[in-house]
Design a protein around this motif. Structure first.
Motif, PDB file in Angstrom:
ATOM      1  N   UNK A 127      -6.926  -4.005  -0.984  1.00 44.78           N
ATOM      2  CA  UNK A 127      -6.606  -5.086  -0.047  1.00 44.78           C
ATOM      3  C   UNK A 127      -5.221  -4.874   0.562  1.00 44.78           C
ATOM      4  N   UNK A 128      -4.283  -4.421  -0.257  1.00 42.67           N
ATOM      5  CA  UNK A 128      -2.926  -4.195   0.228  1.00 42.67           C
ATOM      6  C   UNK A 128      -2.881  -3.001   1.172  1.00 42.67           C
ATOM      7  N   UNK A 129      -3.587  -1.942   0.831  1.00 39.23           N
ATOM      8  CA  UNK A 129      -3.627  -0.773   1.704  1.00 39.23           C
ATOM      9  C   UNK A 129      -4.246  -1.123   3.054  1.00 39.23           C
ATOM     10  N   UNK A 130      -5.366  -1.840   3.026  1.00 39.83           N
ATOM     11  CA  UNK A 130      -6.015  -2.255   4.271  1.00 39.83           C
ATOM     12  C   UNK A 130      -5.094  -3.158   5.090  1.00 39.83           C
ATOM     13  N   UNK A 131      -4.450  -4.104   4.403  1.00 41.00           N
ATOM     14  CA  UNK A 131      -3.574  -5.037   5.101  1.00 41.00           C
ATOM     15  C   UNK A 131      -2.399  -4.348   5.756  1.00 41.00           C
ATOM     16  N   UNK A 132      -1.777  -3.422   5.056  1.00 36.29           N
ATOM     17  CA  UNK A 132      -0.635  -2.698   5.602  1.00 36.29           C
ATOM     18  C   UNK A 132      -1.037  -1.864   6.814  1.00 36.29           C
ATOM     19  N   UNK A 133      -2.212  -1.256   6.759  1.00 39.74           N
ATOM     20  CA  UNK A 133      -2.677  -0.463   7.895  1.00 39.74           C
ATOM     21  C   UNK A 133      -3.032  -1.365   9.079  1.00 39.74           C
ATOM     22  N   UNK A 134      -3.721  -2.456   8.814  1.00 36.33           N
ATOM     23  CA  UNK A 134      -4.168  -3.340   9.900  1.00 36.33           C
ATOM     24  C   UNK A 134      -3.002  -4.018  10.614  1.00 36.33           C
ATOM     25  N   UNK A 135      -1.888  -4.154   9.937  1.00 37.18           N
ATOM     26  CA  UNK A 135      -0.746  -4.854  10.537  1.00 37.18           C
ATOM     27  C   UNK A 135       0.357  -3.891  10.982  1.00 37.18           C
ATOM     28  N   UNK A 136       0.059  -2.612  10.963  1.00 35.25           N
ATOM     29  CA  UNK A 136       0.980  -1.643  11.535  1.00 35.25           C
ATOM     30  C   UNK A 136       2.103  -1.159  10.645  1.00 35.25           C
ATOM     31  N   UNK A 137       2.013  -1.423   9.347  1.00 34.09           N
ATOM     32  CA  UNK A 137       3.065  -0.963   8.442  1.00 34.09           C
ATOM     33  C   UNK A 137       2.794   0.432   7.896  1.00 34.09           C
ATOM     34  N   UNK A 138       1.665   1.019   8.242  1.00 33.45           N
ATOM     35  CA  UNK A 138       1.351   2.365   7.788  1.00 33.45           C
ATOM     36  C   UNK A 138      -0.001   2.781   8.323  1.00 33.45           C
ATOM     37  N   UNK A 139      -0.309   4.071   8.204  1.00 32.67           N
ATOM     38  CA  UNK A 139      -1.591   4.597   8.661  1.00 32.67           C
ATOM     39  C   UNK A 139      -2.049   5.680   7.694  1.00 32.67           C
ATOM     40  N   UNK A 140      -3.366   5.713   7.436  1.00 30.18           N
ATOM     41  CA  UNK A 140      -3.912   6.701   6.519  1.00 30.18           C
ATOM     42  C   UNK A 140      -3.316   6.609   5.132  1.00 30.18           C
ATOM     43  N   UNK A 141      -3.093   5.392   4.671  1.00 31.84           N
ATOM     44  CA  UNK A 141      -2.383   5.191   3.411  1.00 31.84           C
ATOM     45  C   UNK A 141      -3.270   5.444   2.197  1.00 31.84           C
ATOM     46  N   UNK A 142      -2.653   5.949   1.139  1.00 32.69           N
ATOM     47  CA  UNK A 142      -3.282   6.122  -0.159  1.00 32.69           C
ATOM     48  C   UNK A 142      -2.470   5.335  -1.188  1.00 32.69           C
ATOM     49  N   UNK A 143      -3.039   5.061  -2.370  1.00 42.14           N
ATOM     50  CA  UNK A 143      -2.294   4.293  -3.377  1.00 42.14           C
ATOM     51  C   UNK A 143      -0.895   4.822  -3.666  1.00 42.14           C
ATOM     52  N   UNK A 144      -0.741   6.135  -3.648  1.00 44.97           N
ATOM     53  CA  UNK A 144       0.578   6.708  -3.940  1.00 44.97           C
ATOM     54  C   UNK A 144       1.622   6.390  -2.864  1.00 44.97           C
ATOM     55  N   UNK A 145       1.165   5.887  -1.719  1.00 43.72           N
ATOM     56  CA  UNK A 145       2.096   5.555  -0.631  1.00 43.72           C
ATOM     57  C   UNK A 145       2.696   4.158  -0.778  1.00 43.72           C
ATOM     58  N   UNK A 146       2.131   3.345  -1.646  1.00 46.64           N
ATOM     59  CA  UNK A 146       2.539   1.941  -1.707  1.00 46.64           C
ATOM     60  C   UNK A 146       4.007   1.761  -2.086  1.00 46.64           C
ATOM     61  N   UNK A 147       4.474   2.509  -3.058  1.00 45.38           N
ATOM     62  CA  UNK A 147       5.849   2.293  -3.521  1.00 45.38           C
ATOM     63  C   UNK A 147       6.877   2.592  -2.442  1.00 45.38           C
ATOM     64  N   UNK A 148       6.608   3.599  -1.625  1.00 43.56           N
ATOM     65  CA  UNK A 148       7.536   3.916  -0.529  1.00 43.56           C
ATOM     66  C   UNK A 148       7.631   2.763   0.456  1.00 43.56           C
ATOM     67  N   UNK A 149       6.569   1.952   0.529  1.00 36.48           N
ATOM     68  CA  UNK A 149       6.553   0.790   1.416  1.00 36.48           C
ATOM     69  C   UNK A 149       7.034  -0.484   0.714  1.00 36.48           C
ATOM     70  N   UNK A 150       7.417  -0.344  -0.562  1.00 37.43           N
ATOM     71  CA  UNK A 150       7.964  -1.486  -1.286  1.00 37.43           C
ATOM     72  C   UNK A 150       6.975  -2.262  -2.113  1.00 37.43           C
ATOM     73  N   UNK A 151       5.766  -1.735  -2.322  1.00 39.75           N
ATOM     74  CA  UNK A 151       4.747  -2.438  -3.091  1.00 39.75           C
ATOM     75  C   UNK A 151       4.481  -1.698  -4.399  1.00 39.75           C
ATOM     76  N   UNK A 152       4.609  -2.415  -5.500  1.00 37.75           N
ATOM     77  CA  UNK A 152       4.532  -1.817  -6.822  1.00 37.75           C
ATOM     78  C   UNK A 152       3.335  -2.388  -7.570  1.00 37.75           C
ATOM     79  N   UNK A 153       2.636  -1.518  -8.290  1.00 33.54           N
ATOM     80  CA  UNK A 153       1.339  -1.867  -8.856  1.00 33.54           C
ATOM     81  C   UNK A 153       1.421  -2.156 -10.347  1.00 33.54           C
ATOM     82  N   UNK A 154       0.864  -3.301 -10.757  1.00 28.77           N
ATOM     83  CA  UNK A 154       0.704  -3.649 -12.165  1.00 28.77           C
ATOM     84  C   UNK A 154      -0.629  -3.073 -12.646  1.00 28.77           C
ATOM     85  N   UNK A 155      -0.677  -2.603 -13.875  1.00 30.76           N
ATOM     86  CA  UNK A 155      -1.893  -1.972 -14.382  1.00 30.76           C
ATOM     87  C   UNK A 155      -3.069  -2.952 -14.349  1.00 30.76           C
ATOM     88  N   UNK A 156      -2.902  -4.102 -14.958  1.00 31.68           N
ATOM     89  CA  UNK A 156      -3.926  -5.149 -14.896  1.00 31.68           C
ATOM     90  C   UNK A 156      -3.377  -6.304 -14.065  1.00 31.68           C
TER      91      UNK A 156
END
Length: 221
Positions: A108-137
């Protein structure tokens, strides 16, 4: 009501409008409040307990987020992320987004970031560079693992809830579950308890052994 709280409530109300064109009154009020705060970053988290943990850790680190132009806003669910991100882009508040997400909700976060112009062709490993950090559960799981089950039960005891937790553990649905699962479920059984314990557990953390998502997020903002 302070300016940060008013801004938070205005952004939540603004995001609740699912139309493509933001309501002028809400947009204008949000921009005015953002300017007054010197807003530069909005941290998006799933719920109020996540917000409590982020703010509590910042306080322990001697930081006042609002004084730094940072406001934490709960989404009320990961599926709302696109609506909130749209408000932070150039046509909205034009500020930097950051946040926490659960591993199961990364899409959902990857789709949202792409749809709103904060990134393109994003993968999970790209999230931290954009300031989004993932909790395991989820963040509660991260806090429990950081403190250990004995440490969490000590916090529960300190809060005067240990007897209640012991009775909860004896319920038929809980008896065979691991202690970690019992603890997570216990914190969500009564309204307000999850938020309360998010703060209490964060205040009990060893600052040299922080959950990686929380530590990374606050270092980023």
């Amino acid at each position: 009501m302070d300016t940060a709280t008013r801004l938070r409530q205005t952004v939540i109300s603004w995001a609740a409008d699912d139309s493509d064109t933001p309501a002028p009154a809400e947009a204008g009020a949000a921009r005015e409040l953002a300017a007054g705060l010197g807003l530069r970053t909005v941290v998006l988290v799933e719920g109020v307990s996540d917000r409590a943990a982020v703010e509590a850790l910042a306080e322990r680190q001697g930081r006042t987020l609002t004084a730094e132009g940072v406001v934490v806003v709960p989404l009320g669910g990961a599926t709302s992320i696109t609506r909130f991100l749209r408000l932070l882009g150039p046509d909205g508040l034009d500020v930097r987004p950051a946040g926490l997400c659960d591993a199961a909700e990364q899409r959902f976060f990857l789709q949202g970031l792409e749809r709103t112009g904060f990134g393109a062709g994003l993968a999970p490993d790209d999230l931290e560079a954009l300031g989004f950090f993932t909790c395991h559960a989820d963040l509660e799981d991260e806090l429990i693992r950081a403190l250990g089950t004995e440490g969490v039960q000590q916090v529960i005891d300190d809060q005067g809830d240990l007897r209640t937790f012991r009775l909860f553990q004896k319920q038929p649905a809980q008896r065979e579950r691991p202690v970690e699962a019992q603890l997570r479920r216990f914190m969500g059984t009564i309204g307000g308890r999850k938020e309360h314990y998010a703060r209490a557990l964060t205040e009990a953390l060893d600052l040299t052994r922080l959950p990686r998502p929380l530590d990374g997020l606050l270092a980023h903002v």
